[in-house]
Write a protein that holds these residues in place. Structure first.
Motif, PDB file in Angstrom:
ATOM      1  N   ILE A  78       0.933  -1.199   0.207  1.00  0.00           N
ATOM      2  CA  ILE A  78       0.088  -0.129   0.104  1.00  0.00           C
ATOM      3  C   ILE A  78       0.899   1.085   0.026  1.00  0.00           C
ATOM      4  N   ALA A  79       0.356   2.159  -0.652  1.00  0.00           N
ATOM      5  CA  ALA A  79       1.325   3.772  -0.714  1.00  0.00           C
ATOM      6  C   ALA A  79       0.903   4.464   0.527  1.00  0.00           C
ATOM      7  N   ARG A  80       1.860   5.109   0.985  1.00  0.00           N
ATOM      8  CA  ARG A  80       1.560   6.009   2.110  1.00  0.00           C
ATOM      9  C   ARG A  80       2.097   7.512   1.741  1.00  0.00           C
ATOM     10  N   GLY A  81       1.379   8.342   2.241  1.00  0.00           N
ATOM     11  CA  GLY A  81       1.792   9.707   2.356  1.00  0.00           C
ATOM     12  C   GLY A  81       2.529  10.155   3.375  1.00  0.00           C
ATOM     13  N   LEU A  82       2.046  11.172   4.136  1.00  0.00           N
ATOM     14  CA  LEU A  82       2.590  11.805   5.362  1.00  0.00           C
ATOM     15  C   LEU A  82       1.853  11.085   6.721  1.00  0.00           C
ATOM     16  N   GLY A  83       1.155  10.150   6.493  1.00  0.00           N
ATOM     17  CA  GLY A  83       0.591   9.146   7.479  1.00  0.00           C
ATOM     18  C   GLY A  83      -0.666  10.331   8.296  1.00  0.00           C
ATOM     19  N   ARG A  84      -1.295  11.230   7.637  1.00  0.00           N
ATOM     20  CA  ARG A  84      -2.228  12.134   8.316  1.00  0.00           C
ATOM     21  C   ARG A  84      -3.596  11.635   8.343  1.00  0.00           C
ATOM     22  N   SER A  85      -3.846  10.548   7.848  1.00  0.00           N
ATOM     23  CA  SER A  85      -5.054   9.893   7.935  1.00  0.00           C
ATOM     24  C   SER A  85      -5.045   9.117   9.442  1.00  0.00           C
ATOM     25  N   TYR A  86      -5.931   9.196  10.055  1.00  0.00           N
ATOM     26  CA  TYR A  86      -6.134   8.990  11.509  1.00  0.00           C
ATOM     27  C   TYR A  86      -5.780   7.478  11.723  1.00  0.00           C
ATOM     28  N   VAL A 121      -0.288  16.805   4.115  1.00  0.00           N
ATOM     29  CA  VAL A 121      -0.652  15.868   3.495  1.00  0.00           C
ATOM     30  C   VAL A 121      -0.299  15.694   2.282  1.00  0.00           C
ATOM     31  N   THR A 122      -0.065  14.692   1.514  1.00  0.00           N
ATOM     32  CA  THR A 122       0.589  14.634   0.328  1.00  0.00           C
ATOM     33  C   THR A 122      -0.683  14.920  -0.833  1.00  0.00           C
ATOM     34  N   VAL A 123      -0.123  15.076  -2.123  1.00  0.00           N
ATOM     35  CA  VAL A 123      -1.039  15.247  -3.204  1.00  0.00           C
ATOM     36  C   VAL A 123      -1.707  13.851  -3.581  1.00  0.00           C
ATOM     37  N   ILE A 174     -10.144  14.547  -0.307  1.00  0.00           N
ATOM     38  CA  ILE A 174     -10.244  15.413   0.770  1.00  0.00           C
ATOM     39  C   ILE A 174     -11.319  16.620   0.471  1.00  0.00           C
ATOM     40  N   HIS A 175     -11.719  16.984   1.693  1.00  0.00           N
ATOM     41  CA  HIS A 175     -12.457  18.151   1.618  1.00  0.00           C
ATOM     42  C   HIS A 175     -12.035  19.325   2.247  1.00  0.00           C
ATOM     43  N   GLY A 176     -12.316  20.527   2.188  1.00  0.00           N
ATOM     44  CA  GLY A 176     -11.914  21.591   2.938  1.00  0.00           C
ATOM     45  C   GLY A 176     -13.139  22.527   3.344  1.00  0.00           C
ATOM     46  N   LEU A 215     -19.563   7.398   7.593  1.00  0.00           N
ATOM     47  CA  LEU A 215     -18.197   7.752   8.115  1.00  0.00           C
ATOM     48  C   LEU A 215     -16.954   8.012   7.370  1.00  0.00           C
ATOM     49  N   TYR A 216     -16.244   9.000   7.498  1.00  0.00           N
ATOM     50  CA  TYR A 216     -15.123   9.276   6.639  1.00  0.00           C
ATOM     51  C   TYR A 216     -13.954   8.145   6.877  1.00  0.00           C
ATOM     52  N   LEU A 217     -13.778   7.522   5.621  1.00  0.00           N
ATOM     53  CA  LEU A 217     -12.468   6.614   5.826  1.00  0.00           C
ATOM     54  C   LEU A 217     -11.143   6.993   6.210  1.00  0.00           C
TER      55      LEU A 217
HETATM   56  C1  LIG Z   1      -5.223  17.701  11.958  1.00  0.00           C
HETATM   57  C2  LIG Z   1      -5.766  17.063  10.723  1.00  0.00           C
HETATM   58  C3  LIG Z   1      -6.919  17.744  10.084  1.00  0.00           C
HETATM   59  C4  LIG Z   1      -7.308  17.105   8.890  1.00  0.00           C
HETATM   60  N1  LIG Z   1      -8.481  17.621   8.101  1.00  0.00           N
HETATM   61  C5  LIG Z   1      -9.108  17.096   7.087  1.00  0.00           C
HETATM   62  C6  LIG Z   1      -9.833  18.094   6.377  1.00  0.00           C
HETATM   63  O1  LIG Z   1     -10.380  18.904   6.985  1.00  0.00           O
HETATM   64  N2  LIG Z   1     -10.617  17.359   5.359  1.00  0.00           N
HETATM   65  C7  LIG Z   1     -10.220  16.103   5.029  1.00  0.00           C
HETATM   66  O2  LIG Z   1     -10.886  15.755   3.994  1.00  0.00           O
HETATM   67  N3  LIG Z   1      -9.347  15.429   5.701  1.00  0.00           N
HETATM   68  C8  LIG Z   1      -8.701  15.837   6.779  1.00  0.00           C
HETATM   69  N4  LIG Z   1      -7.415  15.242   7.386  1.00  0.00           N
HETATM   70  C9  LIG Z   1      -7.336  13.858   6.879  1.00  0.00           C
HETATM   71  C10 LIG Z   1      -6.124  14.019   5.680  1.00  0.00           C
HETATM   72  O3  LIG Z   1      -6.524  14.910   4.909  1.00  0.00           O
HETATM   73  C11 LIG Z   1      -6.257  12.648   4.818  1.00  0.00           C
HETATM   74  O4  LIG Z   1      -6.323  11.619   5.738  1.00  0.00           O
HETATM   75  C12 LIG Z   1      -5.104  12.684   4.017  1.00  0.00           C
HETATM   76  O5  LIG Z   1      -5.412  11.238   3.046  1.00  0.00           O
HETATM   77  C13 LIG Z   1      -3.721  12.376   4.571  1.00  0.00           C
HETATM   78  O6  LIG Z   1      -2.947  12.458   3.407  1.00  0.00           O
HETATM   79  P1  LIG Z   1      -1.384  11.759   3.564  1.00  0.00           P
HETATM   80  O7  LIG Z   1      -0.493  12.251   2.382  1.00  0.00           O
HETATM   81  O8  LIG Z   1      -0.929  11.967   4.872  1.00  0.00           O
HETATM   82  O9  LIG Z   1      -1.748  10.149   3.387  1.00  0.00           O
HETATM   83  P2  LIG Z   1      -1.876   9.069   4.270  1.00  0.00           P
HETATM   84  O10 LIG Z   1      -2.463   9.385   5.829  1.00  0.00           O
HETATM   85  O11 LIG Z   1      -0.292   8.540   4.395  1.00  0.00           O
HETATM   86  O12 LIG Z   1      -2.625   7.890   3.307  1.00  0.00           O
HETATM   87  C14 LIG Z   1      -3.720   8.118   3.300  1.00  0.00           C
HETATM   88  C15 LIG Z   1      -4.489   7.138   2.131  1.00  0.00           C
HETATM   89  O13 LIG Z   1      -3.847   7.809   0.885  1.00  0.00           O
HETATM   90  C16 LIG Z   1      -3.379   6.949   0.046  1.00  0.00           C
HETATM   91  N5  LIG Z   1      -2.184   7.243  -0.587  1.00  0.00           N
HETATM   92  C17 LIG Z   1      -1.116   8.173  -0.147  1.00  0.00           C
HETATM   93  N6  LIG Z   1      -0.548   8.335  -1.075  1.00  0.00           N
HETATM   94  C18 LIG Z   1      -0.869   7.546  -2.248  1.00  0.00           C
HETATM   95  C19 LIG Z   1      -0.221   7.249  -3.659  1.00  0.00           C
HETATM   96  N7  LIG Z   1       0.828   7.908  -3.879  1.00  0.00           N
HETATM   97  N8  LIG Z   1      -1.012   6.535  -4.440  1.00  0.00           N
HETATM   98  C20 LIG Z   1      -2.108   5.850  -4.038  1.00  0.00           C
HETATM   99  N9  LIG Z   1      -2.649   6.058  -2.605  1.00  0.00           N
HETATM  100  C21 LIG Z   1      -2.047   6.685  -1.991  1.00  0.00           C
HETATM  101  C22 LIG Z   1      -2.907   5.696   1.477  1.00  0.00           C
HETATM  102  O14 LIG Z   1      -2.699   4.307   1.028  1.00  0.00           O
HETATM  103  C23 LIG Z   1      -4.287   5.765   2.217  1.00  0.00           C
HETATM  104  O15 LIG Z   1      -5.231   4.911   1.771  1.00  0.00           O
HETATM  105  C24 LIG Z   1      -7.028  15.862   8.244  1.00  0.00           C
HETATM  106  C25 LIG Z   1      -6.100  15.148   9.071  1.00  0.00           C
HETATM  107  C26 LIG Z   1      -5.086  15.550  10.259  1.00  0.00           C
HETATM  108  C27 LIG Z   1      -4.266  15.002  10.988  1.00  0.00           C
END
Ligand SMILES: Cc1cc2nc3c(=O)[nH]c(=O)nc-3n(C[C@H](O)[C@H](O)[C@H](O)COP(=O)(O)OP(=O)(O)OC[C@H]3O[C@@H](n4cnc5c(N)ncnc54)[C@H](O)[C@@H]3O)c2cc1C
Length: 439
Positions: A37-45, A104-106, A114-116, A393-395
């Motif tokens: 599985i791909a990971r970004g900055l781990g900001r999904s909870y 968070v990554t693109v 994501i929504h804002g 609920l939000y995945l």
């Molecule tokens: C403080 C805080 C506030 C937040 N506020 C909001 C908000 O207002 N709205 C909202 O929508 N979300 C919000 N989030 C959640 C966040 O935006 C999402 O979880 C986002 O996906 C995190 O991005 P990430 O790069 O850290 O991905 P990760 O958490 O590392 O991964 C999230 C998902 O993306 C997938 N992924 C990552 N990179 C790739 C890639 N290159 N190719 C395919 N799949 C990939 C992963 O497999 C995983 O399923 C918030 C999170 C935090 C911590």
């Protein structure tokens, strides 16, 4: 190298082999045991970017280009919105959608769709994507867009990384008028007034969100601070802002050095009281992009304040006419006496075509709570309330939803599973979340 990974909530850790590679196709073709599985900055909870016993792919870096005339950005999937904002501000542009953190990554933004605070106006991130480069489980690199391969495109937008690894994203970045936002901040005494004000006036503002005091009950249930804003024209800035109208967000100024449980009921009550009282009754002021959109980013690793047990975020959405469910959710939370430090209410606009995208028109409530066994009955009640109201609920925030609840509330779950069976018959892509929800 085996690494213990968690989501931002720090619950449910699992160990995986963390791999950095530019050869994504080679990695997928090698079919590592227990998948990738791909990971970004781990900001999904929760557990979306984890893969117990398998392989997790670190963010893919690369250059960003911006077309001056059209504002079309081409960014590597591993680019953070933080870096992107710095780059875009030089072009007098901004990201089309930002969540509550810019770390968070693109790729993560597309995978979670994501929504804002502008969802009621501009939809979710996927709405702005023109095309994606996606390495599918067979190792093929495909460029997909909403016209070419729409099914794969809309399964990938919001598909939590389960249709392939996104390597690059093209999207349009809107022009802005300065790096500041004109913000109207209003104290609102109760839920009815809050819902009425948001319903009647959200459309007048580009951005809108309410912070809700979840410990308030009775007549004060739903008392809140509503902030709504628009990008400020450079000509209307004053003071330091006028001298540096395009100054971008800085790196965090503080860091939490150790994991220490600092969030407790007493602290949350005191904070909520202070936050409500310090907000103006109704005033308009200027805020930087960082202050308005990402106040928590000023403190690096703030999730450690929840201690070793971590935190759970529960984010639900219910339809427009189910606002009684929002009141009931707040009542359940107040009655349970659980300290939610961060509770946010927002009004969503139209849903996008993402197969598993979270937003649907209506009300979304997000609650941050210290993880504790006592939450189980509360979450069960909130689950039932949400499903009965026609919500979900939000995945990207979830760490605990059952497959039954997912299937009941995501009407296209089986369509997504069928697409995955065709695309990835051997299950090369998988995650802890995918196993939990049988995706
Ligand atoms: C403080 C805080 C506030 C937040 N506020 C909001 C908000 O207002 N709205 C909202 O929508 N979300 C919000 N989030 C959640 C966040 O935006 C999402 O979880 C986002 O996906 C995190 O991005 P990430 O790069 O850290 O991905 P990760 O958490 O590392 O991964 C999230 C998902 O993306 C997938 N992924 C990552 N990179 C790739 C890639 N290159 N190719 C395919 N799949 C990939 C992963 O497999 C995983 O399923 C918030 C999170 C935090 C911590």
């Amino acid at each position: 190298m085996r690494t213990l990974l968690t989501g931002w909530g720090r619950t449910a850790p699992s160990a995986a082999t963390l791999v950095e590679t530019g050869d994504v196709a080679g990695l997928l073709r090698s079919r590592p045991e227990r998948g990738v599985i791909a990971r970004g900055l781990g900001r999904s909870y929760g557990d979306a970017a984890q893969n117990a016993g398998g392989t997790v792919l670190a963010p893919i870096p690369g250059p960003t280009t911006v077309d001056d005339e059209t504002g079309v950005v081409t960014a590597a999937a591993g680019t953070s919105l933080h870096d992107l904002m710095g780059r875009l501000l030089r072009e007098r542009r901004f990201v089309p959608v930002t969540p509550g953190t810019r770390y968070v990554t693109v790729g993560g933004a597309v995978a979670a769709d994501i929504h804002g605070k502008n969802h009621h106006r501009d939809g979710s991130f996927g709405h702005h994507v023109l095309s994606l480069d996606l390495v599918t489980p067979d190792g093929a690199l495909r460029t997909i867009d909403p016209d070419r391969e729409p099914d794969l495109f809309w399964a990938t937008v919001g598909g939590m990384g389960l249709t392939g690894v996104i390597t690059s994203v093209r999207f349009r970045a809107p022009r802005i008028e300065s790096a500041y936002v004109t913000v109207r901040t209003e104290r609102i005494g109760g839920l009815d007034a809050l819902l009425r004000t948001m319903r009647a006036h959200d459309d007048e503002y580009h951005y809108s969100v309410a912070w809700v005091d979840t410990l308030a009950s009775g007549r004060s249930l739903g008392r809140s601070v509503l902030t709504r804003g628009d990008h400020a024209p450079a000509a209307e800035l004053s003071g330091g802002a006028a001298r540096h109208p395009w100054r971008g967000p800085a790196d965090p100024r503080l860091a939490v050095p150790v994991t220490l449980r600092a969030v407790n009921r007493l602290g949350v009550r005191a904070f909520n009281e202070l936050w409500f009282r310090k907000a103006p009754r109704d005033a308009v002021g200027l805020e930087s992009l960082a202050t308005f959109f990402h106040p928590l980013d000023a403190v690096e690793g703030w999730n450690r304040l929840y201690g070793r047990g971590g935190l759970v975020q529960y984010q639900l959405v219910v339809p427009d006419d189910a606002e009684a469910a929002v009141a009931e959710a707040l009542r359940l939370l107040a009655a349970a006496g659980q300290p939610s430090f961060l509770a946010v209410l927002k009004r969503f606009g139209a849903a996008g075509p993402g197969m598993l995208s979270f937003p649907q028109p209506g009300w979304t409530l997000a609650l941050d709570l210290p993880a504790a066994p006592g939450l189980v009955p509360l979450f069960r009640d909130l689950d039932r309330l949400t499903a009965e109201a026609g919500g979900r609920l939000y995945l990207a925030k979830d760490a605990r939803m059952s497959r039954e609840l997912f299937d009941r509330t995501y009407p296209r779950a089986d369509e997504f599973r069928a697409l995955r069976r065709d695309l990835d018959p051997d299950g090369v892509l998988t995650s802890d979340l995918a196993r939990r929800l049988d995706l």
